[in-house]
Design a protein around this motif. Structure first.
Motif, PDB file in Angstrom:
ATOM      1  N   UNK A 240       0.808  -1.219   0.000  1.00 23.62           N
ATOM      2  CA  UNK A 240       0.000   0.000   0.000  1.00 23.62           C
ATOM      3  C   UNK A 240       0.841   1.269   0.000  1.00 23.62           C
ATOM      4  N   UNK A 241       2.114   1.162   0.324  1.00 23.06           N
ATOM      5  CA  UNK A 241       2.935   2.359   0.496  1.00 23.06           C
ATOM      6  C   UNK A 241       2.978   3.261  -0.740  1.00 23.06           C
ATOM      7  N   UNK A 242       3.263   2.734  -1.940  1.00 21.83           N
ATOM      8  CA  UNK A 242       3.289   3.642  -3.102  1.00 21.83           C
ATOM      9  C   UNK A 242       1.962   4.367  -3.320  1.00 21.83           C
ATOM     10  N   UNK A 247      -0.801   9.246  -3.158  1.00 22.75           N
ATOM     11  CA  UNK A 247      -2.103   9.800  -2.800  1.00 22.75           C
ATOM     12  C   UNK A 247      -2.014  10.976  -1.849  1.00 22.75           C
ATOM     13  N   UNK A 248      -0.926  11.049  -1.078  1.00 22.10           N
ATOM     14  CA  UNK A 248      -0.735  12.158  -0.146  1.00 22.10           C
ATOM     15  C   UNK A 248       0.022  13.329  -0.778  1.00 22.10           C
ATOM     16  N   UNK A 249       0.230  13.264  -2.087  1.00 23.02           N
ATOM     17  CA  UNK A 249       0.773  14.400  -2.794  1.00 23.02           C
ATOM     18  C   UNK A 249       2.242  14.356  -3.129  1.00 23.02           C
ATOM     19  N   UNK A 250       2.911  13.247  -2.817  1.00 26.96           N
ATOM     20  CA  UNK A 250       4.333  13.142  -3.126  1.00 26.96           C
ATOM     21  C   UNK A 250       4.527  12.513  -4.511  1.00 26.96           C
ATOM     22  N   UNK A 251       5.707  12.703  -5.063  1.00 23.14           N
ATOM     23  CA  UNK A 251       5.997  12.222  -6.413  1.00 23.14           C
ATOM     24  C   UNK A 251       6.161  10.708  -6.443  1.00 23.14           C
ATOM     25  N   UNK A 252       5.933  10.131  -7.624  1.00 19.76           N
ATOM     26  CA  UNK A 252       6.117   8.687  -7.799  1.00 19.76           C
ATOM     27  C   UNK A 252       7.563   8.292  -7.514  1.00 19.76           C
ATOM     28  N   UNK A 256       9.238   5.448  -4.855  1.00 14.89           N
ATOM     29  CA  UNK A 256      10.265   4.461  -5.174  1.00 14.89           C
ATOM     30  C   UNK A 256      11.426   4.525  -4.221  1.00 14.89           C
ATOM     31  N   UNK A 257      11.837   5.730  -3.835  1.00 13.52           N
ATOM     32  CA  UNK A 257      12.945   5.877  -2.891  1.00 13.52           C
ATOM     33  C   UNK A 257      12.580   5.306  -1.520  1.00 13.52           C
ATOM     34  N   UNK A 306       6.619  13.156   4.944  1.00 13.77           N
ATOM     35  CA  UNK A 306       7.601  12.313   4.271  1.00 13.77           C
ATOM     36  C   UNK A 306       8.450  11.544   5.270  1.00 13.77           C
ATOM     37  N   UNK A 307       8.801  12.181   6.372  1.00  8.46           N
ATOM     38  CA  UNK A 307       9.618  11.515   7.401  1.00  8.46           C
ATOM     39  C   UNK A 307       8.871  10.339   8.018  1.00  8.46           C
ATOM     40  N   UNK A 308       7.548  10.460   8.168  1.00 12.61           N
ATOM     41  CA  UNK A 308       6.767   9.348   8.713  1.00 12.61           C
ATOM     42  C   UNK A 308       6.835   8.132   7.805  1.00 12.61           C
ATOM     43  N   UNK A 309       6.708   8.365   6.499  1.00  9.05           N
ATOM     44  CA  UNK A 309       6.766   7.253   5.553  1.00  9.05           C
ATOM     45  C   UNK A 309       8.137   6.579   5.582  1.00  9.05           C
ATOM     46  N   UNK A 310       9.189   7.379   5.563  1.00 10.46           N
ATOM     47  CA  UNK A 310      10.533   6.811   5.562  1.00 10.46           C
ATOM     48  C   UNK A 310      10.799   6.000   6.829  1.00 10.46           C
ATOM     49  N   UNK A 311      10.521   6.603   7.991  1.00 10.47           N
ATOM     50  CA  UNK A 311      10.814   5.930   9.266  1.00 10.47           C
ATOM     51  C   UNK A 311       9.963   4.672   9.426  1.00 10.47           C
ATOM     52  N   UNK A 312       8.677   4.771   9.082  1.00  9.84           N
ATOM     53  CA  UNK A 312       7.780   3.615   9.219  1.00  9.84           C
ATOM     54  C   UNK A 312       8.231   2.457   8.344  1.00  9.84           C
ATOM     55  N   UNK A 313       8.617   2.746   7.103  1.00 10.20           N
ATOM     56  CA  UNK A 313       9.001   1.665   6.191  1.00 10.20           C
ATOM     57  C   UNK A 313      10.364   1.079   6.543  1.00 10.20           C
TER      58      UNK A 313
END
Length: 406
Positions: A240-242, A247-252, A256-257, A306-313
């Motif tokens: 679901x991450x991508x 969906x939250x407005x960040x680039x494709x 990927x990063x 963005x930091x939440x996504x990086x740290x969570x993953x």
């Protein structure tokens, strides 16, 4: 066998681990390769875009249904023939998938994906093969070293896919041609494995426990539950991450990063996970993995920066590593050599069965359980709670039984 007779137990294990490391890095590269591009290929061929990720689900489903009979096959004929059979399945799957792209046939792509699942199932047994001839002290390290090679496959696969995407006139055909070539390497590599002390049973009647009796063993049941939870939750959130990031407005490219950081976190700890298991015990390492997975969910629910996504993953990758490798090491010490086939086959059937459910549920939770991407992303992470409770409960149950027996 003559060569094996002149080698110590750990020398045989070290030789096999080296070969399995190469297999994990090279042949294993097709898994991130196909998981990256199969959904895009499905989107191109499917008449209904809702089924775009169905090829990925068919790969996992193929692995789930293959695991029981492939494990029995290895028990009877040995790891080498089993791994070569898996590579053959992967090669057939790549050919059928390429043909599906050429003929614009979505059903044929699904059939090819199922055959790819045969390879994925064989790939899952690399970690068990690493422990076959290893001593008790070397076993968790052997498993960890082979899993660590996934770091290389995580880099090779996507890069190879990007290079091959437009290599042929029809997009995606080059991707499946690369997967076919990777599988062909297995026919050269796997014959170098030495059976050593991990002899396969040819004529001796089976005298081990039945599958029901194996499941009644608290240690085996706990190892399987924790492996199922660790792998399925990783798949649930990663899939679901991508969708959530975009969906939250960040680039494709940003999505990927983030996924790349997650995959690196999945395999980088493997260089020391085995040493941690040897030092602190497998139960503590599995428990730590579950706590880290819980932390990933908490960070994800705390916000969609963005930091939440990086740290969570990244936490999700670390948690999967400790939970899954620890569960594998726990299972490897809970059955006899003769019980290896049914125990490991049943384990991977259950693990990939739940992963199949997670891969199918991930998109539904993300897209259909809320009015916007944030609500869908929260639903995905809230879905972790009951499964983590089950895994924690099984570890506490095993600890109580162990203390009682002591």
């Amino acid at each position: 066998m003559t060569q094996a007779a002149n080698m110590s137990q750990d020398q045989i294990a070290e030789r096999n681990v080296l070969i399995l490391i190469i297999a994990q890095a090279v042949l294993g590269a097709q898994m991130p390769l196909l998981f990256t591009f199969s959904g895009l290929a499905g989107q191109q061929l499917a008449s209904n875009i809702c089924f775009a990720t169905l090829p990925i689900s068919l790969i996992v489903f193929g692995s789930m249904t293959t695991a029981p009979w492939l494990s029995s096959f290895m028990q009877k004929f040995g790891r080498t023939k089993g791994f070569m059979l898996g590579a053959a399945g992967g090669a057939i799957g790549a050919i059928l998938s390429a043909l599906a792209i050429y003929t614009s046939s979505f059903p044929l792509l699904l059939i090819g994906s199922y055959f790819t699942g045969i390879y994925m199932s064989a790939h899952g047994f690399y970690r068990f093969a690493a422990s076959d001839a290893a001593s008790d002290d070397f076993r968790p390290k052997a498993i960890s070293y082979v899993m660590a090679a996934g770091l290389a496959s995580a880099i090779i696969g996507p890069q190879l896919g990007s290079a091959m995407f437009d290599a042929m006139v029809i997009p995606f055909m080059g991707v499946y041609a690369a997967a076919f070539a990777l599988n062909c390497l297995g026919f050269v590599l796997f014959p170098f494995l030495i059976s050593g002390t991990a002899k396969h049973a040819k004529a001796a009647p089976y005298t081990g426990r039945t599958r029901i009796e194996l499941l009644k063993s608290p240690r085996i049941a706990t190892s399987m539950i924790c492996a199922m939870v660790a792998y399925s939750l990783m798949n649930l959130v990663m899939t679901s991450t991508p969708l959530a990031v975009v969906g939250c407005g960040f680039a494709t490219e940003t999505a990927g990063h983030i996924v790349t950081a997650h995959v690196l976190a999945m395999f980088a700890p493997s260089f020391f996970t085995g040493h941690i298991i040897a030092r602190f015990g497998v139960e503590r390492v599995v428990g730590a993995g579950l706590f880290i997975l819980m932390g990933a969910g908490i960070v994800a629910l705390a916000g969609v920066q963005l930091s939440n996504f990086y740290i969570a993953l990244i936490l999700l990758g670390f948690g999967w590593n400790f939970g899954f490798i620890g569960s594998t090491a726990m299972l490897a010490t809970a059955h006899t050599a003769q019980e290896r086939g049914p125990a490991q086959g049943m384990n991977d059937f259950l693990v990939f069965g739940l992963v199949t459910v997670a891969s199918l549920a991930s998109g539904g939770l993300m897209n259909c359980s809320g009015g916007n991407p944030v609500e869908g992303w929260n639903a995905v992470n809230y879905a972790m709670i009951p499964f983590l409770a089950l895994a924690f409960g099984s570890l506490i149950w095993l600890s109580m039984i162990t203390r009682k027996n002591a």
